[in-house]
Design a protein around this motif. Structure first.
Motif, PDB file in Angstrom:
ATOM      1  N   UNK A 148      62.229  25.654  86.593  1.00  0.00           N
ATOM      2  CA  UNK A 148      61.897  24.233  86.710  1.00  0.00           C
ATOM      3  C   UNK A 148      61.083  23.943  87.970  1.00  0.00           C
ATOM      4  N   UNK A 149      61.226  24.794  88.990  1.00  0.00           N
ATOM      5  CA  UNK A 149      60.518  24.568  90.252  1.00  0.00           C
ATOM      6  C   UNK A 149      59.206  25.324  90.354  1.00  0.00           C
ATOM      7  N   UNK A 150      58.704  25.811  89.233  1.00  0.00           N
ATOM      8  CA  UNK A 150      57.419  26.505  89.223  1.00  0.00           C
ATOM      9  C   UNK A 150      56.393  25.611  88.551  1.00  0.00           C
ATOM     10  N   UNK A 151      55.355  25.293  89.282  1.00  0.00           N
ATOM     11  CA  UNK A 151      54.262  24.457  88.779  1.00  0.00           C
ATOM     12  C   UNK A 151      53.262  25.379  88.075  1.00  0.00           C
ATOM     13  N   UNK A 152      52.879  24.989  86.872  1.00  0.00           N
ATOM     14  CA  UNK A 152      51.955  25.799  86.069  1.00  0.00           C
ATOM     15  C   UNK A 152      50.705  24.988  85.771  1.00  0.00           C
ATOM     16  N   UNK A 153      49.561  25.583  86.038  1.00  0.00           N
ATOM     17  CA  UNK A 153      48.270  24.989  85.699  1.00  0.00           C
ATOM     18  C   UNK A 153      47.495  26.045  84.933  1.00  0.00           C
ATOM     19  N   UNK A 154      46.914  25.665  83.798  1.00  0.00           N
ATOM     20  CA  UNK A 154      46.128  26.619  83.014  1.00  0.00           C
ATOM     21  C   UNK A 154      44.701  26.110  82.893  1.00  0.00           C
ATOM     22  N   UNK A 155      43.773  27.001  83.140  1.00  0.00           N
ATOM     23  CA  UNK A 155      42.347  26.671  83.077  1.00  0.00           C
ATOM     24  C   UNK A 155      41.618  27.839  82.419  1.00  0.00           C
ATOM     25  N   UNK A 156      41.061  27.598  81.241  1.00  0.00           N
ATOM     26  CA  UNK A 156      40.311  28.634  80.511  1.00  0.00           C
ATOM     27  C   UNK A 156      41.118  29.914  80.314  1.00  0.00           C
ATOM     28  N   UNK A 158      43.420  31.118  82.177  1.00  0.00           N
ATOM     29  CA  UNK A 158      43.983  31.615  83.438  1.00  0.00           C
ATOM     30  C   UNK A 158      45.143  30.719  83.829  1.00  0.00           C
ATOM     31  N   UNK A 159      46.286  31.327  84.070  1.00  0.00           N
ATOM     32  CA  UNK A 159      47.489  30.583  84.446  1.00  0.00           C
ATOM     33  C   UNK A 159      47.705  30.705  85.949  1.00  0.00           C
ATOM     34  N   UNK A 160      47.776  29.565  86.611  1.00  0.00           N
ATOM     35  CA  UNK A 160      48.051  29.506  88.044  1.00  0.00           C
ATOM     36  C   UNK A 160      49.504  29.100  88.219  1.00  0.00           C
ATOM     37  N   UNK A 161      50.231  29.835  89.060  1.00  0.00           N
ATOM     38  CA  UNK A 161      51.644  29.559  89.313  1.00  0.00           C
ATOM     39  C   UNK A 161      51.820  29.156  90.764  1.00  0.00           C
ATOM     40  N   UNK A 162      52.477  28.005  90.974  1.00  0.00           N
ATOM     41  CA  UNK A 162      52.725  27.500  92.321  1.00  0.00           C
ATOM     42  C   UNK A 162      54.207  27.188  92.466  1.00  0.00           C
ATOM     43  N   UNK A 185      44.809  35.785  82.346  1.00  0.00           N
ATOM     44  CA  UNK A 185      44.962  36.195  83.739  1.00  0.00           C
ATOM     45  C   UNK A 185      46.011  35.303  84.385  1.00  0.00           C
ATOM     46  N   UNK A 186      46.746  35.841  85.364  1.00  0.00           N
ATOM     47  CA  UNK A 186      47.741  35.066  86.103  1.00  0.00           C
ATOM     48  C   UNK A 186      47.395  35.131  87.587  1.00  0.00           C
ATOM     49  N   UNK A 187      47.369  33.973  88.230  1.00  0.00           N
ATOM     50  CA  UNK A 187      47.091  33.896  89.666  1.00  0.00           C
ATOM     51  C   UNK A 187      48.319  33.300  90.348  1.00  0.00           C
ATOM     52  N   UNK A 188      48.892  34.058  91.293  1.00  0.00           N
ATOM     53  CA  UNK A 188      50.071  33.602  92.036  1.00  0.00           C
ATOM     54  C   UNK A 188      49.629  32.858  93.289  1.00  0.00           C
TER      55      UNK A 188
END
Length: 194
Positions: A148-156, A158-162, A185-188
């Motif tokens: 629940x405390x992981x922010x997910x943004x997806x663009x084209x 590519x998944x960004x995890x914050x 792709x996943x970007x931490x």
């Protein structure tokens, strides 16, 4: 007339899975958002500041009508660190977008993930929204992870995890996202507590 009515009904039923999937994304996202505020690792002040940073960035981009017409940009602030994602057709336009964020008070680090390309289609953005919901659902279902405390943004694709989490949880979340169908792709972009 009967044939047109039949085609219309077939069209509705063909679109139903996509519509329901969108509803599921909203339901999962809405439930996660409500719980996230209560358990967020950020302070209440930082949470509000993140909202303000995103709003200021969006307003500044909208105010620059010439720039806004040519780009597709998302601003995501987490613990005052800002992910700038999307597409800009030239390096000069991409730099204008980044300058907008850098000029906002209280912004920490800026992650420039704007790719040089024409703005993505609505179809691609819709797919990204669905992919975000799928990854979030898997993270929430993971027994040994506070997804629940992981922010997910997806663009084209590519998944960004914050988020602010342990390295072990970051690795677990990354593996879950990486093995979700459709993720390219996943970007931490985590901040670690250990």
């Amino acid at each position: 007339m009967h044939q047109i009515k039949t085609i219309g009904m077939i069209s509705i039923f063909a679109c139903l899975p996509a519509i329901l999937q969108g509803c599921a994304a909203v339901a999962v996202g809405g439930a996660a958002a409500g719980a996230s505020v209560a358990t967020d690792a950020r302070t209440a002040g930082t949470y509000v500041e993140d909202q303000a940073i995103e709003l200021k960035a969006k307003r500044a981009l909208l105010k620059n009508k010439a720039l806004n017409k040519q780009v597709h940009i998302n601003f995501t602030s987490y613990n005052t660190n800002v992910l700038v994602s999307g597409e800009a057709p030239t390096e000069a336009l991409r730099q204008q977008v980044i300058d907008i964020v850098k000029n906002i008070e209280k912004v920490g680090r800026v992650y420039n993930e704007v790719i040089l390309a024409a703005p993505s289609s609505l179809w691609t953005r819709s797919g990204d929204t669905t992919l975000t919901a799928r990854v979030k659902t898997k993270l929430l279902a993971e027994k040994y992870l506070d997804g629940i405390n992981i922010k997910i943004v997806t663009e084209n694709g590519t998944v960004f995890l914050m988020g602010i989490i342990t390295r072990a949880d970051a690795d677990r979340a990354t593996e879950i996202a990486r093995t979700t169908g459709g993720v390219e792709r996943v970007v931490k972009l985590f901040e670690y507590t250990d």
